[in-house]
Motif scaffolding. Structure first.
Motif, short mmCIF file in Angstrom:
data_model
loop_
_atom_site.label_atom_id
_atom_site.label_comp_id
_atom_site.label_asym_id
_atom_site.label_seq_id
_atom_site.Cartn_x
_atom_site.Cartn_y
_atom_site.Cartn_z
N CYS A 31 1.06 -1.36 0.06
CA CYS A 31 0.05 -0.10 0.00
C CYS A 31 0.88 1.24 0.02
O CYS A 31 1.75 1.49 1.04
N ARG A 82 1.57 4.81 0.68
CA ARG A 82 0.98 6.23 1.52
C ARG A 82 1.41 7.39 1.07
O ARG A 82 2.78 7.94 0.85
N ALA A 116 -5.13 3.15 10.97
CA ALA A 116 -4.70 3.09 9.58
C ALA A 116 -3.94 1.72 9.15
O ALA A 116 -4.13 0.93 8.17
N SER A 167 -3.05 4.58 -0.17
CA SER A 167 -3.89 5.55 0.76
C SER A 167 -3.41 7.11 0.99
O SER A 167 -2.03 7.22 0.71
#
Length: 276
Positions: free
Chosen positions: A30, A32, A136, A146
């Motif tokens: 993911c 960020r 988170a 994200s």
């Protein structure tokens, strides 16, 4: 004349294909992307909402926008979502599946997931790093990217912990001479305080807040671009200036194109290296 128009259209098509490929690239984990500003009122939450929507529109997997403002952050308002669940509740929960996790998230019609910092209309207490990390952190395995809307300013412990773990940063600056001076000082602060690697993965979003910008915007762009960072101007847009939920179809083409380029620049940089 027709040849010139055709060449321009072909160039725009190639550019769109390139951007689409960039934003749809596979990710190792993911990504960020922290959205920051040195002061409130710069347009930070609006930019966070825009780029999260752009990334989602170019991907087939899940993207989440996270509000990390402990007060009454405007990210949920800009994305047109509400709900009683929040990051704080997710932090203390123990969801075991995607369906259980999704119950703590809001969802836009464009399939962007949203995690508010606090329940709608509630002013939260100080949001610290442990709460943020606990909440988170439960999302990473479900999302490709994200976009984190940080609180205004850079000195809070929460914001510093978020940017320390960010793969890329979008630094939002009002398009004024004063805004550029403050932003340049902030960039020097990043360099002095251990965030120099993040600066190489930073995109500056220069926001125009008036329909008739003066030479200040050009001076601000020159001042901030002298350090080699990409500076992309978001032009004044009547729909964005209304301060209501963003409807992508109501955005003017210049604002939409600028948001797309900011998102692509930040996303590509998020793939270029690990977090600080």
């Amino acid at each position: 004349m027709r040849k010139g128009i055709g060449a321009s259209a072909a160039g725009q098509t190639r550019n769109l294909v390139h951007i689409t490929a960039q934003l749809g690239a596979p990710v190792p984990s993911c990504r960020r992307i922290a959205v920051t500003s040195i002061r409130g009122g710069a347009g930070k939450s609006t930019i966070a909402a825009l780029i999260a929507g752009v990334i989602r529109a170019h991907r087939e997997d899940r993207v989440v926008a996270i509000d990390a403002d402990p007060g009454l952050g405007s990210l949920s308002l800009r994305l047109g979502v509400g709900g009683a669940r929040s990051l704080r509740e997710l932090a203390t929960a123990r969801p075991r599946t995607w369906d259980e996790t999704a119950a703590y998230l809001a969802h836009t019609p464009e399939n962007l997931w949203v995690l508010p910092a606090t329940p709608q209309g509630v002013v939260g207490d100080e949001l610290d790093h442990e709460i943020f990390r606990a909440g988170a952190g439960k999302l990473s395995r479900y999302f490709s990217a994200s976009v984190i809307d940080c609180g205004a300013g850079l000195v809070s412990g929460l914001t510093q912990s978020i940017i320390a773990g960010a793969h890329a940063q979008v630094f939002v600056v009002p398009g004024t001479g004063d805004g550029a001076l403050s932003a340049r000082a902030a960039l020097e602060w990043f360099a002095r305080n251990g965030y120099r690697p993040l600066l190489t993965r930073t995109v500056i979003a220069l926001v125009t807040h008036t329909p008739n910008p003066d030479a200040d915007v050009d001076r601000a762009r020159q001042m901030l671009g002298s350090g080699g960072l990409p500076v992309i101007t978001i032009p004044y847009d009547r729909h964005l200036a209304a301060g209501i939920a963003i409807a992508p179809e109501r955005l003017g083409t210049p604002a939409r194109d600028a948001a797309t380029h900011i998102a692509a620049e930040a996303f590509v940089r998020s793939l270029s290296g690990g977090a600080v």
